[in-house]
Design an enzyme around this catalytic site. Structure first.
Site, PDB file in Angstrom:
ATOM      1  CG  ASN A   1      -2.411  -0.847   1.316  1.00  0.00           C
ATOM      2  OD1 ASN A   1      -2.913  -1.195   0.380  1.00  0.00           O
ATOM      3  ND2 ASN A   1      -2.626  -1.246   2.625  1.00  0.00           N
TER       4      ASN A   1
ATOM      5  CB  CYS B   1      -5.783  -5.546  -2.511  1.00  0.00           C
ATOM      6  SG  CYS B   1      -6.709  -5.095  -1.043  1.00  0.00           S
ATOM      7  CG  HIS B   2      -6.216  -9.328   1.685  1.00  0.00           C
ATOM      8  ND1 HIS B   2      -5.182  -9.367   1.477  1.00  0.00           N
ATOM      9  CD2 HIS B   2      -6.689  -8.050   2.717  1.00  0.00           C
ATOM     10  CE1 HIS B   2      -4.700  -9.280   2.686  1.00  0.00           C
ATOM     11  NE2 HIS B   2      -5.680  -8.473   3.360  1.00  0.00           N
TER      12      HIS B   2
ATOM     13  CG  HIS C   1      -8.389  -0.390   0.644  1.00  0.00           C
ATOM     14  ND1 HIS C   1      -7.689  -0.438   1.457  1.00  0.00           N
ATOM     15  CD2 HIS C   1      -8.276  -1.605  -0.061  1.00  0.00           C
ATOM     16  CE1 HIS C   1      -6.697  -1.067   1.093  1.00  0.00           C
ATOM     17  NE2 HIS C   1      -7.321  -2.604   0.805  1.00  0.00           N
TER      18      HIS C   1
ATOM     19  CE1 TYR D   1      -9.337   4.550   2.791  1.00  0.00           C
ATOM     20  CE2 TYR D   1     -10.476   3.061   2.049  1.00  0.00           C
ATOM     21  CZ  TYR D   1      -9.293   3.086   2.791  1.00  0.00           C
ATOM     22  OH  TYR D   1      -8.630   2.038   3.394  1.00  0.00           O
TER      23      TYR D   1
END
Length: 488
Positions: A150, A171-172, A201, A258
């Site tokens: 990241n 990413c997971h 994300h 975010y």
């Protein structure tokens, strides 16, 4: 299969490196390879190599494990290069959380956007470009770069636009979000299908099918609100689901950073946070978790080494994308996953230059994205706000333009909801000065920033945030683990 080489940069991320290694060696065709480990910490390298050597020995794999602090040597001749780096380590990360708190910016994770994520990108991107230079010059021709580090979108953006290397960001979050949806709907293995698309994300489950039947918003909201755990841990995500009509991949704590609406007033923030685990919104939660994990591993290393002697069970292979991508590229067995790549029209209502996360298929021909996806307007609007911040952040990191860096932070959704422009300018000066040793591109700007801080008029506060917890000692962690095992 012909043998080949994989280089893992930041291999001192011991738990994650071990997981990737076991996943890869769970595929028979991927066992006759060299895995070259590299890290700036010789001590961590020694530990992870000892663990991986033990795995190879216990399972009689033909795999060769090498380790070196010479990154270029590790990359030389590699077909695949995997990055798991955290530039500046936990020391710099602590400043990503501590300094914004002085200006009222309360982050749970701080590694994607928001003030912490943007500065994290400034530290990582120059190093990512060094990796790319090495890949171009000494890796196998056509080598692929798999980035796990990241801030995912910024790192991948820089590697593609400036590093000129074929890069896939991994990413997971999608997998974990899908597991939650399956649980609340009572879906068995193979019964749930979905299309999840957006940016890393901020990826959205825009089409969810249970045994082929489309699951609507109201059904999904009811299922989450009826769940005894998720209804408490994911209050913010459920609220976004109700308003946007689609579920987000990211945890309560991640998503809260975010958006400009949920963490901007301390008295409001508390009602969206669940303190049962760090990932649900705790102030500096991931920093605490990472610190505890580091301390725990260093103390419990003999136990981890002993566990490495157990046989590898391919049935326990994780859903991390890396091994599945390598398997598809090397064997032709098709793999469907969600990958971070340059958009170029894959998502119709996001910018072409953005790094998106969306469904794709991998085979011997590479990564093939499913094109023509259109996000719901609210999802696209939220993503675009972050994309604009990411773009400015990447360009600032490459150019060393501190004014552009300040503008990137100013336009961050959460920072902009909390701070005035004057506060942002001073906060960025303070962060750049504190992290100067990891920000070579800003070397010429540090003295001026120090001078401005010496004349600063913006008042700050000594504040731990809305929901801060202290780092637990190894003894406390051991006691809690024993208590949990006894209860189970």
């Amino acid at each position: 299969m012909s043998n080949f080489k994989i280089a893992i940069i930041g291999a001192g991320s011991i738990g994650f490196t071990k997981k990737l290694f076991i996943d890869i060696l769970s595929v028979p065709e991927l066992q006759n390879i060299e895995v070259a480990l590299t890290d700036i910490s010789e001590r961590n390298l020694d530990m992870i190599r000892s663990i991986l050597d033990r795995i190879v020995e216990a399972n009689r794999f033909p795999t060769r494990v090498t380790a070196t602090t010479d990154r270029r040597k590790a990359i030389e001749g590699a077909r695949y290069v995997i990055s798991c780096v955290r530039v500046g380590g936990l020391e710099a990360y602590a400043d990503d959380i501590r300094i914004p708190l002085k200006y009222g910016v309360d982050q749970c994770v701080g590694d994607t956007i928001c003030a912490g994520g943007i500065l994290y990108g400034q530290r990582n991107i120059p190093v990512i470009l060094d990796f790319c230079k090495d890949i171009r010059e000494v890796a196998e021709s056509g080598a692929r770069f798999l980035n796990y580090a990241n801030p995912m979108a910024m790192n991948t953006w820089a590697a593609i636009e400036y590093g000129k290397v074929e890069t896939i960001g991994l990413c997971h979050g999608v997998q974990h979000g899908g597991e939650q949806i399956a649980e609340v709907l009572g879906a068995g293995e193979g019964e749930l299908d979905f299309i999840c698309s957006g940016i890393n994300h901020q990826t959205w489950f825009i089409d969810v099918r249970l045994n082929g039947r489309k699951v609507g918003k109201d059904e999904l909201v009811a299922a989450f609100e009826a769940h005894p755990v998720f209804s408490q841990q994911e209050k913010l995500r459920i609220d976004v689901l109700k308003r946007f009509g689609v579920y987000s991949t990211e945890s309560n704590g991640h998503l809260s950073e975010y958006l400009p609406w949920y963490r901007k007033r301390p008295d409001e923030t508390a009602k969206w946070i669940d303190m049962s685990d760090w990932i649900h919104g705790e102030t500096g939660g991931y920093l605490r978790y990472s610190t505890e994990n580091r301390n725990w591993f260093e103390t419990e290393f003999p136990v981890f080494l002993e566990q490495a002697s157990k046989p590898v069970d391919p049935k326990k292979r994780s859903n991390e994308h890396a091994s599945h991508i390598l398997e598809a590229l090397e064997t032709g067995r098709v793999y469907r996953g969600h990958f971070n790549v340059r958009n170029d029209g894959v998502i119709t209502n996001l910018p072409a230059d953005a790094i998106i996360e969306s469904p794709g298929f991998v085979d011997r021909f590479g990564v093939n994205m499913a094109a023509g996806i259109t996000l719901p307007e609210a999802c696209a609007a939220t993503c675009i706000s972050s994309i604009n911040v990411q773009r400015m952040s990447v360009h600032a990191a490459v150019s060393g333009d501190i004014d552009l860096l300040k503008l990137a932070v100013l336009h961050d959704p959460l920072v902009g909801a909390i701070c005035t422009p004057e506060e942002v300018w001073q906060m960025v000066d303070e962060m750049v000065v504190a992290q100067a040793e990891w920000l070579p591109q800003y070397a010429d700007a540090v003295d001026a920033a120090k001078d401005r801080l010496g004349r600063a008029t913006v008042k700050t506060r000594d504040w731990a945030g809305v929901a801060r917890r202290k780092v637990r000692s190894v003894e406390e962690l051991r006691a809690e683990k024993a208590k949990k095992q006894a209860a189970e």
